[in-house]
Design a protein around this motif. Structure first.
Motif, PDB file in Angstrom:
ATOM      1  N   LYS A   1       0.763  -1.137   0.021  1.00  0.00           N
ATOM      2  CA  LYS A   1      -0.066  -0.174   0.056  1.00  0.00           C
ATOM      3  C   LYS A   1       0.669   1.328   0.049  1.00  0.00           C
ATOM      4  CE  LYS A   1      -1.861  -1.113   3.818  1.00  0.00           C
ATOM      5  NZ  LYS A   1      -1.221  -2.530   4.096  1.00  0.00           N
ATOM      6  N   SER A   2       1.873   1.216   0.733  1.00  0.00           N
ATOM      7  CA  SER A   2       2.710   2.390   1.076  1.00  0.00           C
ATOM      8  C   SER A   2       3.485   2.716  -0.132  1.00  0.00           C
ATOM      9  CB  SER A   2       3.618   2.397   2.061  1.00  0.00           C
ATOM     10  OG  SER A   2       2.771   2.248   3.408  1.00  0.00           O
ATOM     11  N   THR A   3       3.887   1.576  -0.806  1.00  0.00           N
ATOM     12  CA  THR A   3       4.867   1.477  -1.976  1.00  0.00           C
ATOM     13  C   THR A   3       3.755   2.233  -3.235  1.00  0.00           C
ATOM     14  OG1 THR A   3       5.952  -0.467  -1.595  1.00  0.00           O
ATOM     15  CG2 THR A   3       5.886   0.168  -3.909  1.00  0.00           C
TER      16      THR A   3
ATOM     17  N   MET B   1      -2.555  10.179   1.618  1.00  0.00           N
ATOM     18  CA  MET B   1      -2.667   9.923   3.425  1.00  0.00           C
ATOM     19  C   MET B   1      -2.254   8.615   3.662  1.00  0.00           C
ATOM     20  SD  MET B   1      -5.848  12.377   4.361  1.00  0.00           S
ATOM     21  CE  MET B   1      -5.295  13.036   5.802  1.00  0.00           C
ATOM     22  N   ASP B   2      -1.148   8.236   4.312  1.00  0.00           N
ATOM     23  CA  ASP B   2      -0.810   6.861   4.543  1.00  0.00           C
ATOM     24  C   ASP B   2      -1.091   6.446   5.953  1.00  0.00           C
ATOM     25  OD1 ASP B   2       0.256   4.524   4.582  1.00  0.00           O
ATOM     26  OD2 ASP B   2       2.155   4.980   3.733  1.00  0.00           O
ATOM     27  N   GLU B   3      -1.945   6.139   6.300  1.00  0.00           N
ATOM     28  CA  GLU B   3      -2.405   5.787   7.848  1.00  0.00           C
ATOM     29  C   GLU B   3      -2.121   7.105   8.802  1.00  0.00           C
ATOM     30  OE1 GLU B   3      -1.728   1.953   9.475  1.00  0.00           O
ATOM     31  OE2 GLU B   3      -0.758   1.294   7.388  1.00  0.00           O
ATOM     32  N   PRO B   4      -2.894   7.942   8.354  1.00  0.00           N
ATOM     33  CA  PRO B   4      -2.236   9.377   9.020  1.00  0.00           C
ATOM     34  C   PRO B   4      -2.725   9.250  10.425  1.00  0.00           C
ATOM     35  CG  PRO B   4      -4.288   9.679   7.494  1.00  0.00           C
ATOM     36  CD  PRO B   4      -3.667   8.375   7.254  1.00  0.00           C
TER      37      PRO B   4
END
Ligand SMILES: Nc1ncnc2c1ncn2[C@@H]1O[C@H](COP(=O)(O)OP(=O)(O)OP(=O)(O)O)[C@@H](O)[C@H]1O
Ligand SMILES: [Mg+2]
Length: 259
Positions: free
Chosen positions: A49-51, A161-164
């Motif tokens: 996901k982050s990638t 937004m990455d698990e903000p």
């Protein structure tokens, strides 16, 4: 209307660490997001996901496939895509206000009305009284609000937004979720939001996609047709929750090491 984000056949493999085999992270991922859409991405830890988000942000490059934002291949970071991480990337040596000033100058968004805009943004994110404070003096929730304020300051049409809210306590998280929905309704920014929480995805997003374990592929793409403000206790909410969990559970089982 052509999508604002147009990802087709994206593949990414990382070189193995110290003699380990290469890690195939994304396998033919295709995803299209329309302007103004609030999209949540879920999937087991390590599925990529982050990638994916980093490729959209321009921090990383895919090996093959296309990642277009407004029809243009992403080759670098840019002020059209604001990013909020779980670990706030604020400048610790700058005050709250200076963090916003710096972001606007760096993005070439400084103008005569910038100070007034900063004041308005500080009010909007509830940090007016903390204008002169340093990030270390802010709570986790306040820091995330400042990271969101920075996107407002540079007026990025797209928020990545990455698990903000992942590191926040439940109460603060709930407040920030409600505020993010309000902000989205006011601004209609396009939001790509990564989360591990089914409730969070269903409370926030218009659409939820679920990825498989590495190499990540999209296995569920669900439009969430629930009225707002959303009530997580209704049967309709729980029907969606069941549908997502039924997909995620086998996906999680697959990703767990066999013992
Ligand atoms: N720069 C890198 N070099 C090598 N491997 C990497 C790199 N970045 C990520 N990986 C590997 O790629 C895989 C996917 O990582 P990624 O961070 O995208 O997962 P994720 O879905 O965001 O996980 P989480 O939910 O835990 O945040 C992991 O196995 C990770 O170790
Ligand atoms: Mg991640």
């Amino acid at each position: 209307m052509s999508p604002v984000l147009d990802i087709t056949g994206l593949c990414k493999t990382f070189a193995g660490h110290k003699g380990h085999p290469p890690v195939r992270v994304l396998d033919q991922v295709s995803l299209h997001q329309r302007e103004g859409e609030f999209l949540a991405v879920m999937g087991p830890s390590g599925c990529g996901k982050s990638t994916l988000l980093n490729i959209v942000a321009g921090f990383d490059r895919a090996d093959s496939g296309d990642c277009l934002v407004r029809g243009r291949p992403v080759v670098d970071t840019g002020p059209d895509r604001g990013v909020v991480f779980q670990e706030y990337a604020l400048f610790p040596w700058m005050t709250v206000e200076r963090n916003l000033v710096f972001a606007m100058r760096a993005a070439g968004k400084w103008s005569a009305d910038a100070p007034a805009r900063i004041t308005a943004i500080l009010k909007r994110i509830g940090l007016e009284a903390f204008r002169e404070a340093f990030p270390k003096h802010l709570s986790g929730g306040m820091r995330q609000r400042l990271a969101i304020g920075r996107i407002l300051a540079i007026d990025s049409p797209m928020m990545l937004m990455d698990e903000p809210f992942g590191a926040l306590d439940a109460l603060t998280r709930g407040l920030l979720q409600a505020d993010l929905v309000a902000l989205w309704q006011e601004t209609r920014k396009t939001i790509l939001f990564i989360t591990h929480s089914v409730d969070e995805a269903l409370f926030l997003a218009e659409r939820v996609v679920v990825m498989t374990p590495r190499p990540g592929k999209i296995v569920l793409d669900l439009r969430i047709d629930l009225p707002r403000p959303r009530d997580i206790t209704t049967p309709e909410f729980n029907r969606y929750k069941r549908e997502i969990i039924d997909v995620i559970n086998p996906v999680l089982r697959l990703s767990e090491p066999v013992t």
